[in-house]
Design a protein around this motif. Sequence first.
Motif: not given
Length: 151
Positions: A91-92, A97-98, A104-106, A121-122
Amino acid sequence: MKVRPLSVWSLCFGVLQAFAVPQMSAIAANANTPAERQIWMSVGERRFAVTLADNEAARAFAAQLPLTLDMPDLNGNEKHVKLPKALPANASRPGTIRNGDLMLWGTDTLVVFYLTFESPYSYTRLGRIEDPAALPQVLGRGQVRVTFAKE
């Protein structure tokens, strides 16, 4: 000093190997052509091409396909769902966000974004939905059934 032909041949072969072998291994490592990285996302009668990112998480996601998922809405800008199996995450924080981002979160929450906005958020990038202009209308505000497939 007299150079023997065998030594010259060995020197030339060594130089050739130093330059040719890495190039060949680089070609093999990048055997992921754009066509191999393309999957499809279907919502009702609409079908969208998705170009997967060139990373471990995207390859692991593609290995789970086909998947049909009921994705509820979150915040009026994204659909999300817990995947059957966790994916490797890297994650980064993308900042912006487009519309059309597949993330993927987490390690196990798939997110399809249908609006562009700033986020603290990452996420791990999985791919990008091609021609996403129709996503807000197609995905709507409620829960929607989405199918991801290789063909």
